[in-house]
Design an enzyme around this catalytic site. Structure first.
Site, PDB file in Angstrom:
ATOM      1  N   LEU A  84       0.817  -1.149   0.134  1.00 36.95           N
ATOM      2  CA  LEU A  84       0.171  -0.145   0.130  1.00 36.95           C
ATOM      3  C   LEU A  84       1.077   0.993  -0.052  1.00 36.95           C
ATOM      4  O   LEU A  84       2.037   1.421   0.391  1.00 36.95           O
ATOM      5  CB  LEU A  84      -0.901   0.206   1.612  1.00 36.95           C
ATOM      6  CG  LEU A  84      -1.614  -1.045   1.415  1.00 36.95           C
ATOM      7  CD1 LEU A  84      -2.480  -0.821   2.997  1.00 36.95           C
ATOM      8  CD2 LEU A  84      -2.565  -1.185   0.364  1.00 36.95           C
ATOM      9  N   ASP A  85       0.924   2.255  -0.609  1.00 42.63           N
ATOM     10  CA  ASP A  85       1.467   3.650  -0.783  1.00 42.63           C
ATOM     11  C   ASP A  85       1.485   3.906   0.502  1.00 42.63           C
ATOM     12  O   ASP A  85       0.971   3.622   1.032  1.00 42.63           O
ATOM     13  CB  ASP A  85       0.596   4.736  -1.585  1.00 42.63           C
ATOM     14  CG  ASP A  85       0.201   4.163  -2.831  1.00 42.63           C
ATOM     15  OD1 ASP A  85       1.017   3.461  -3.525  1.00 42.63           O
ATOM     16  OD2 ASP A  85      -0.445   4.754  -3.547  1.00 42.63           O
ATOM     17  N   TYR A  86       2.203   4.945   1.083  1.00 46.68           N
ATOM     18  CA  TYR A  86       3.123   5.722   2.036  1.00 46.68           C
ATOM     19  C   TYR A  86       1.240   6.208   2.680  1.00 46.68           C
ATOM     20  O   TYR A  86       1.752   5.901   3.884  1.00 46.68           O
ATOM     21  CB  TYR A  86       3.961   6.570   1.207  1.00 46.68           C
ATOM     22  CG  TYR A  86       4.687   7.545   2.970  1.00 46.68           C
ATOM     23  CD1 TYR A  86       5.478   6.433   3.414  1.00 46.68           C
ATOM     24  CD2 TYR A  86       4.720   8.411   2.947  1.00 46.68           C
ATOM     25  CE1 TYR A  86       6.175   6.985   4.796  1.00 46.68           C
ATOM     26  CE2 TYR A  86       5.477   9.299   4.313  1.00 46.68           C
ATOM     27  CZ  TYR A  86       5.828   8.532   5.145  1.00 46.68           C
ATOM     28  OH  TYR A  86       6.722   9.555   6.000  1.00 46.68           O
TER      29      TYR A  86
ATOM     30  N   ARG B  40      -5.254   5.727  -6.876  1.00 44.12           N
ATOM     31  CA  ARG B  40      -4.936   6.994  -7.298  1.00 44.12           C
ATOM     32  C   ARG B  40      -4.737   7.865  -9.023  1.00 44.12           C
ATOM     33  O   ARG B  40      -5.193   8.114  -9.008  1.00 44.12           O
ATOM     34  CB  ARG B  40      -3.569   7.006  -6.401  1.00 44.12           C
ATOM     35  CG  ARG B  40      -3.940   7.342  -5.076  1.00 44.12           C
ATOM     36  CD  ARG B  40      -2.058   7.204  -4.786  1.00 44.12           C
ATOM     37  NE  ARG B  40      -2.413   6.821  -3.403  1.00 44.12           N
ATOM     38  CZ  ARG B  40      -3.325   7.514  -2.006  1.00 44.12           C
ATOM     39  NH1 ARG B  40      -2.990   8.839  -2.055  1.00 44.12           N
ATOM     40  NH2 ARG B  40      -3.174   7.013  -0.389  1.00 44.12           N
TER      41      ARG B  40
ATOM     42  N   THR C 135      -1.671   5.433   2.087  1.00 51.23           N
ATOM     43  CA  THR C 135      -2.752   4.917   2.013  1.00 51.23           C
ATOM     44  C   THR C 135      -3.085   4.154   3.394  1.00 51.23           C
ATOM     45  O   THR C 135      -1.635   3.458   4.047  1.00 51.23           O
ATOM     46  CB  THR C 135      -2.600   3.546   0.679  1.00 51.23           C
ATOM     47  OG1 THR C 135      -2.401   4.680  -0.283  1.00 51.23           O
ATOM     48  CG2 THR C 135      -3.917   2.461   1.094  1.00 51.23           C
TER      49      THR C 135
END
Ligand code: URA
Length: 244
Positions: A101-103, A191, A105
Site C-alpha cells: 500500500l502506498d505510504y 490514485r 494509503t
C-alpha cells in the site's frame, strides 16, 4: 528433491522471485558451494545458507495488519522512515508484506513469511478482490463512475472492470467519497484511475483484502489469521472468482 528457490521461499527468507535474485547474486550456498544458476534441486539433507546464514525452516505465520498512513510497505527503509515490520517488534519470523500500500494509503495488508502463498496472492492470475474507499477533491459524476467501473485507460493499459459506487458527496466542501472493488494490483492504481479523470485523491483506505476486513481493528493493530482463513487464502481459485 525441490528447486532451490522454492526451498528458500518456503523458509521465509524471501519471495520466490527474490530468492532467484539472491541465487544470481551469488548469495546462496549449498553444502558450502556457491550456486548461481537457477533450477538446482536440493534435498532436505542439503545444507543451504543465504549470506552465510543457515536456512532454518521457520513455521509459516500469517498476519492481517491495519497499516496506518505514513508507513512504508517494506521491511526496511534507507531513509529511516517507519516500515510495516516496526509494528511487529515481538514477531521473530522474517515476515514481509504481501504486495504494498502506498505510504499515504491506510488499510488491510497481509504479512507472512510464506513466500509461496505471497507469490500466489500477488500473481495477477489470482483475482483477489481489494475493496478501497477514496475521498477525492471534487464532485464526481455518475458518468465518471461508470467510466471507472468499465475501465480507465492508464499508461500501462486499460484497467479491468471494477465495482464502483458513490458513497457520499459533500457539496459544501466540494468532496466525494467513492468505494471501489478491484482485483488488479498495479502500482498506485486507484490514485491513477482518479487522476486520469482529473481528480486528486485526498484519502485512500483499503477496507478489505479478499474476505479479510478490519473489523474491530485500529490503525497499527495486527492479528494472526485463523487456520481456516489461511486455508481459504490457499485455495483462492485460478482465473476464477475472488476469494470474497
Ligand atoms: N491504489 C493506490 O493508488 N494506492 C494503494 O496504496 C493501493 C491501491
Amino acid at each position: 528433491m525441490e528447486r532451490l528457490q522454492k526451498v528458500i521461499a518456503q523458509a521465509g527468507v524471501a519471495s520466490r522471485r527474490k530468492a532467484e535474485e539472491l541465487i544470481s547474486q551469488g548469495r546462496v550456498q549449498v553444502n558450502g558451494q556457491t550456486v548461481r544458476e537457477q533450477g538446482v534441486k536440493v534435498s532436505p539433507n542439503d545444507k543451504i545458507e543465504v549470506d552465510g546464514i543457515p536456512l532454518d525452516k521457520e513455521q509459516p505465520v500469517y498476519y492481517l495488519f491495519y497499516k496506518p498512513t505514513g508507513v512504508i510497505s517494506s521491511v526496511k527503509d534507507d531513509k529511516g522512515r517507519k516500515v510495516v515490520t516496526d509494528f511487529f517488534p515481538n514477531v521473530e519470523a522474517r515476515i514481509f508484506p504481501v504486495g504494498r500500500l502506498d505510504y499515504e494509503t491506510s488499510g488491510a495488508l497481509l504479512l507472512t513469511n510464506d513466500g509461496d502463498l505471497a507469490n500466489k496472492l500477488m500473481h495477477p492470475r489470482y483475482k483477489i478482490d481489494k475493496h478501497y474507499v477514496a475521498k477525492i477533491k471534487g464532485l464526481i459524476t455518475k458518468e465518471e463512475v461508470r467510466k471507472l467501473a468499465r475501465g480507465i485507460e492508464l499508461e500501462d493499459g486499460k484497467t479491468a472492470p471494477a465495482i464502483v459506487k458513490i458513497e457520499s458527496v459533500d457539496r459544501k466542501k466540494g468532496t466525494s467519497v467513492i468505494s471501489l472493488t478491484i482485483h488488479e494490483g498495479r502500482n498506485r492504481q486507484v490514485r491513477r484511475m482518479f487522476e486520469a479523470l482529473g481528480y486528486e485523491v485526498q484519502k485512500l483506505k483499503r477496507e478489505r483484502y479478499g474476505f479479510l476486513d478490519l473489523k474491530s481493528m485500529s490503525p497499527g493493530d495486527y492479528r494472526e489469521l485463523k487456520p481456516y482463513e489461511v486455508k481459504q487464502l490457499k485455495v483462492a481459485p485460478l482465473n476464477g472468482n475472488s476469494v470474497t
